[in-house]
Design a protein around this motif. Structure first.
Motif, short mmCIF file in Angstrom:
data_model
loop_
_atom_site.label_atom_id
_atom_site.label_comp_id
_atom_site.label_asym_id
_atom_site.label_seq_id
_atom_site.Cartn_x
_atom_site.Cartn_y
_atom_site.Cartn_z
N PRO A 39 0.80 -1.29 -0.12
CA PRO A 39 -0.02 -0.01 -0.02
C PRO A 39 0.83 1.12 0.03
O PRO A 39 0.29 2.30 -0.48
CB PRO A 39 -0.66 0.01 1.22
N VAL A 51 5.73 1.20 6.47
CA VAL A 51 5.22 1.51 7.71
C VAL A 51 4.81 0.17 8.65
O VAL A 51 4.13 0.32 9.53
CB VAL A 51 3.67 2.32 7.70
N ARG A 60 2.79 -5.20 7.80
CA ARG A 60 2.96 -6.55 7.65
C ARG A 60 2.12 -7.27 6.94
O ARG A 60 1.86 -8.56 6.80
CB ARG A 60 3.28 -7.21 8.93
N ALA A 61 1.24 -6.51 6.20
CA ALA A 61 0.40 -7.28 5.22
C ALA A 61 0.98 -8.07 4.36
O ALA A 61 0.64 -9.21 3.96
CB ALA A 61 -0.52 -5.96 4.42
N CYS A 62 2.25 -7.60 3.72
CA CYS A 62 2.88 -8.30 2.61
C CYS A 62 3.37 -9.61 3.35
O CYS A 62 3.40 -10.96 2.51
CB CYS A 62 4.04 -7.44 2.27
N LEU A 73 13.51 -5.24 5.49
CA LEU A 73 13.45 -4.08 4.66
C LEU A 73 14.49 -2.96 5.58
O LEU A 73 15.03 -2.23 4.91
CB LEU A 73 12.04 -3.44 4.46
S1 SF4 Z 1 5.05 -4.05 5.80
FE1 SF4 Z 1 4.88 -4.82 3.83
S2 SF4 Z 1 2.76 -4.11 2.88
FE2 SF4 Z 1 3.36 -2.95 4.82
S3 SF4 Z 1 4.22 -1.29 4.17
FE3 SF4 Z 1 5.92 -2.58 4.76
S4 SF4 Z 1 6.41 -3.19 2.80
FE4 SF4 Z 1 4.36 -2.38 2.57
#
Ligand code: SF4
Ligand code: SF4
Length: 392
Positions: free
Chosen positions: A319, A361, A364-366, A380
């Motif tokens: 997102p 941000v 953790r949806a990914c 990341l």
């Molecule tokens: S945790 Fe994953 S989906 Fe959420 S902002 Fe970070 S990279 Fe994007």
């Protein structure tokens, strides 16, 4: 210098094409710019030593690459060489850049600027720069190819082509859509099937479209092999540099017209010219044993990756726009190639296009979608710390 046919255009080009996207730079205050004296010397040396193919683009080196090339070739060299440059769709749609009223006005205005910068009345081959899945749809909608045909009818350009970054299906769609004079794709010894793939090379050859290879050294990363890779090369009876192995991988394809390499120093340029001038630098130059060595090198490079990201993209879209596999890819490149410098530079471009890890941000949806169960948010942060801060 070895020369090869350039598709249907009826001329021959040097198997080595000088890429003008990594010209030498000097720092001026807090930024860097092309070191013109050195760049002119290199371009003129190349033209005087058999290189007749020069590749640049509207946007390279903060829009100064075309100008530097034009300055270097002025005074008699221009007519001896082929100049290939590119206009990206994004520039055609940027009303501020072109100053025109619409996309086609801008395309024309940008070409006129390019001709001025290159100090020439025509471009040998003019490319739509970096076609991808979405820009391809826009390219068709805005009738860019038809506009390029008008440029050709007016004698401003002689050939029409495109450069491509993306997967094979869209490449094939673009190739089959039009009778292109050339297409330009990425290929190197570790990414054989990564973007357009070997099938794209076969397709272009079958169609008679001149095929130009970019990134044969993967942004310079294959030039200095780390110890585990060098060990494999050292087993072979003939001693060659990592650069020569990488070039031979692409020289082996009979469909390839020219191979671009973005040289930064005169020494690199001389070394490249020497490699491409050898009698064996021809199609079919790899024997079975050499092909096996390259396959082992590819496997070894891949085994050195530290984040087990396969690039499947199941985690996308984020997102916040983070290009998760792209970021991990840069980090893995740093580990695989034993140097983070090229990775940090290309990470800067990811940041400029709003895709870098700083945007995460930690929602953790990914992570729920990753088949490799990678702790994406945590990784990341690690990658960002390692890759951030490149300035040029
Ligand atoms: S945790 Fe994953 S989906 Fe959420 S902002 Fe970070 S990279 Fe994007
Ligand atoms: S889902 Fe996992 S393995 Fe696939 S691209 Fe995303 S991070 Fe990489």
């Amino acid at each position: 210098m070895q020369y090869r046919n350039y598709g249907k255009m009826g001329f021959k080009v040097s198997a080595f094409g000088m890429g003008c996207m990594r010209l030498p730079r000097i720092f001026v205050g807090d930024h860097s710019e092309v070191d013109r004296e050195k760049a002119w010397e290199m371009i003129r040396y190349a033209a005087d030593n058999g290189v007749n193919y020069f590749d640049t683009a509207y946007g390279y080196h903060n829009k100064t690459s075309e100008e530097v090339l034009g300055e270097a070739l002025e005074g008699g060299l221009r007519e001896k060489v082929k100049i290939v440059t590119k206009q990206p769709f994004g520039t055609m749609t940027d009303l501020k850049t072109g100053g025109g009223k619409n996309v086609l006005d801008n395309a024309r205005r940008n070409l006129e600027n390019t001709l001025k910068k290159l100090r020439t009345s025509y471009i040998d081959v003019y490319l739509i720069h970096n076609i991808g899945k979405s820009t391809w749809e826009d390219t068709k909608k805005e009738k860019i190819i038809e506009e390029y045909e008008k440029f050709r009818a007016e004698g401003l350009i002689r050939g029409i082509g495109y450069s491509y970054h993306g997967r094979y299906p869209t490449f094939k769609e673009v190739l089959d859509f039009y009778d292109w004079d050339m297409c330009q794709i990425q290929q190197n010894l570790i990414d054989v099937e990564r973007e357009a793939t070997e099938q794209a090379i076969r397709d272009a050859g079958k169609k008679g479209t001149a095929l130009v290879i970019m990134e044969p050294l993967r942004g310079g990363n294959l030039a200095v092999p780390p110890a585990p890779i060098q060990g494999i090369y050292d087993e072979y009876k003939e001693k060659r540099s990592g650069v020569e192995w990488a070039f031979r991988h692409v020289l082996n394809y009979p469909e390839v017209s020219t191979i671009l390499s973005g040289v930064t120093t005169l020494e690199q340029l001389k070394d490249n010219i020497e490699i491409f001038s050898k009698p064996e630098a021809v199609p079919g130059c790899l024997n079975d044993e050499e092909k096996k060595i390259i396959a082992r090198v590819r496997d070894k490079y891949n085994s050195l990756k530290s984040i087990p990201c396969t690039g499947c993209e199941y985690c996308l879209p984020c997102p916040k726009g983070v290009n998760i596999p792209g970021v991990f890819g840069k980090y893995n490149e740093g580990i695989m190639f034993g140097t983070f410098e090229p990775a940090r530079r290309s990470y800067m471009f990811q940041a400029r296009s709003g895709q870098d890890a700083s945007l995460c941000v930690e929602c953790r949806a990914c992570e729920k979608k990753c088949p490799q169960h990678i702790e994406i948010a945590r990784q990341l942060k690690v990658t960002h710390e390692k890759l951030k801060g490149w300035v040029e």
